[in-house]
Design a protein around this motif. Structure first.
Motif, short mmCIF file in Angstrom:
data_model
loop_
_atom_site.label_atom_id
_atom_site.label_comp_id
_atom_site.label_asym_id
_atom_site.label_seq_id
_atom_site.Cartn_x
_atom_site.Cartn_y
_atom_site.Cartn_z
N HIS A 51 73.36 43.56 44.97
CA HIS A 51 74.37 42.65 44.43
C HIS A 51 73.79 41.25 44.25
N TYR A 52 73.18 40.71 45.30
CA TYR A 52 72.69 39.33 45.21
C TYR A 52 71.41 39.21 44.41
N ASP A 53 70.64 40.28 44.28
CA ASP A 53 69.48 40.24 43.40
C ASP A 53 69.94 39.98 41.96
N LYS A 54 71.02 40.62 41.55
CA LYS A 54 71.57 40.40 40.20
C LYS A 54 72.05 38.96 40.04
N ILE A 55 72.80 38.47 41.01
CA ILE A 55 73.35 37.11 40.92
C ILE A 55 72.23 36.08 40.94
N TRP A 56 71.31 36.20 41.89
CA TRP A 56 70.28 35.18 42.08
C TRP A 56 69.23 35.17 40.99
N LYS A 57 69.17 36.18 40.15
CA LYS A 57 68.29 36.14 38.98
C LYS A 57 68.86 35.21 37.91
N SER A 58 70.17 35.04 37.91
CA SER A 58 70.84 34.25 36.88
C SER A 58 71.36 32.90 37.35
N PHE A 59 71.55 32.76 38.68
CA PHE A 59 72.20 31.56 39.20
C PHE A 59 71.54 31.04 40.46
N ASP A 60 71.57 29.73 40.62
CA ASP A 60 71.40 29.13 41.94
C ASP A 60 72.79 29.18 42.55
N GLU A 61 72.89 29.64 43.78
CA GLU A 61 74.18 29.74 44.46
C GLU A 61 74.08 29.00 45.78
N ILE A 62 75.05 28.14 46.03
CA ILE A 62 75.12 27.42 47.31
C ILE A 62 76.49 27.68 47.91
N LEU A 63 76.49 28.24 49.10
CA LEU A 63 77.72 28.48 49.84
C LEU A 63 77.89 27.37 50.86
N PHE A 83 77.89 27.95 41.78
CA PHE A 83 76.89 28.68 41.01
C PHE A 83 76.45 27.82 39.83
N ILE A 84 75.14 27.71 39.64
CA ILE A 84 74.59 26.98 38.49
C ILE A 84 73.76 27.97 37.68
N ALA A 85 74.10 28.14 36.41
CA ALA A 85 73.35 29.06 35.55
C ALA A 85 71.92 28.54 35.36
N LEU A 86 70.94 29.40 35.61
CA LEU A 86 69.53 29.02 35.51
C LEU A 86 69.03 28.99 34.08
N ASN A 87 69.60 29.84 33.23
CA ASN A 87 69.17 29.92 31.84
C ASN A 87 70.27 30.57 31.01
N ASP A 88 70.08 30.59 29.72
CA ASP A 88 71.02 31.29 28.86
C ASP A 88 70.89 32.78 29.15
N ASP A 89 72.00 33.43 29.41
CA ASP A 89 71.97 34.83 29.79
C ASP A 89 73.26 35.47 29.29
N ALA A 90 73.14 36.48 28.47
CA ALA A 90 74.31 37.13 27.87
C ALA A 90 74.95 38.15 28.79
N LYS A 98 75.36 29.77 29.63
CA LYS A 98 74.29 28.90 29.12
C LYS A 98 73.74 28.12 30.31
N ALA A 99 72.45 27.82 30.25
CA ALA A 99 71.78 27.09 31.33
C ALA A 99 72.57 25.83 31.67
N GLY A 100 72.77 25.61 32.96
CA GLY A 100 73.45 24.41 33.43
C GLY A 100 74.96 24.55 33.60
N GLU A 101 75.54 25.59 33.02
CA GLU A 101 76.97 25.79 33.25
C GLU A 101 77.20 26.16 34.71
N THR A 102 78.39 25.82 35.22
CA THR A 102 78.66 26.09 36.63
C THR A 102 79.95 26.88 36.81
N PHE A 103 80.00 27.54 37.93
CA PHE A 103 81.19 28.26 38.38
C PHE A 103 81.40 27.86 39.83
N ASP A 104 82.64 27.55 40.17
CA ASP A 104 82.99 27.17 41.54
C ASP A 104 84.11 28.06 42.05
#
Length: 144
Positions: A51-63, A83-90, A98-104
């Motif tokens: 699960h986290y391998d998938k997430i951490w490939k696309s995002f920096d995540e800080i809990l 969560f901060i998107a590391l790159n553009d990822d479909a 898109k890189a730099g977008e965030t999710f909280d």
């Protein structure tokens, strides 16, 4: 294990989680752990790693733990996951980004302990906010 030890171990787990240290799962997760996170459900150390391998490939995540409550058999936290998107990822868990977008995510996580390891984890979200590259925010409701 006393409450001070439980707190110290949990803080170590969070530090290692935020550092994307997969070995933390081996140390803190029971082999038959069950996790429920919205409609996502998975089991054991391997399930956490996948699960986290998938997430951490696309995002920096800080809990960030906002509140911690525990006894010898349970831990409950109020949390903020950023969560901060590391790159553009479909194709991410959150859809196209898109890189730099965030999710909280703001919510609660409940951990049941057995022999000092998490054997059941339940995640409940109160808020899920998307921020685009222009700083515009959208409340997305429940993520999955």
């Amino acid at each position: 294990m006393n409450l001070t030890q439980i707190r110290e171990r949990f803080e170590d787990y969070i530090r290692r989680f935020n550092a994307k240290d997969m070995t933390a799962f081996e140390e803190y997760i029971a082999t038959d752990m069950k996790m429920m996170n919205g409609t996502l459900e998975f089991e054991g150390v391997q399930g956490m790693k996948e699960h986290y391998d998938k997430i951490w490939k696309s995002f920096d995540e800080i809990l960030t733990v906002k509140r911690f409550v525990a006894d010898e058999h349970h831990i409950a936290i109020e949390m903020w996951a950023h969560f901060i998107a590391l790159n553009d990822d479909a194709n991410t868990l959150f859809g196209a980004v898109k890189a730099g977008e965030t999710f909280d995510f703001q919510g609660l996580i409940f951990y049941d302990l057995e022999k000092g390891k998490f054997f059941q984890i339940k995640v409940a979200y109160n808020r899920f906010i998307f921020t685009n590259q222009h700083g515009e925010q959208t409340n997305l409701g429940i993520p999955h």
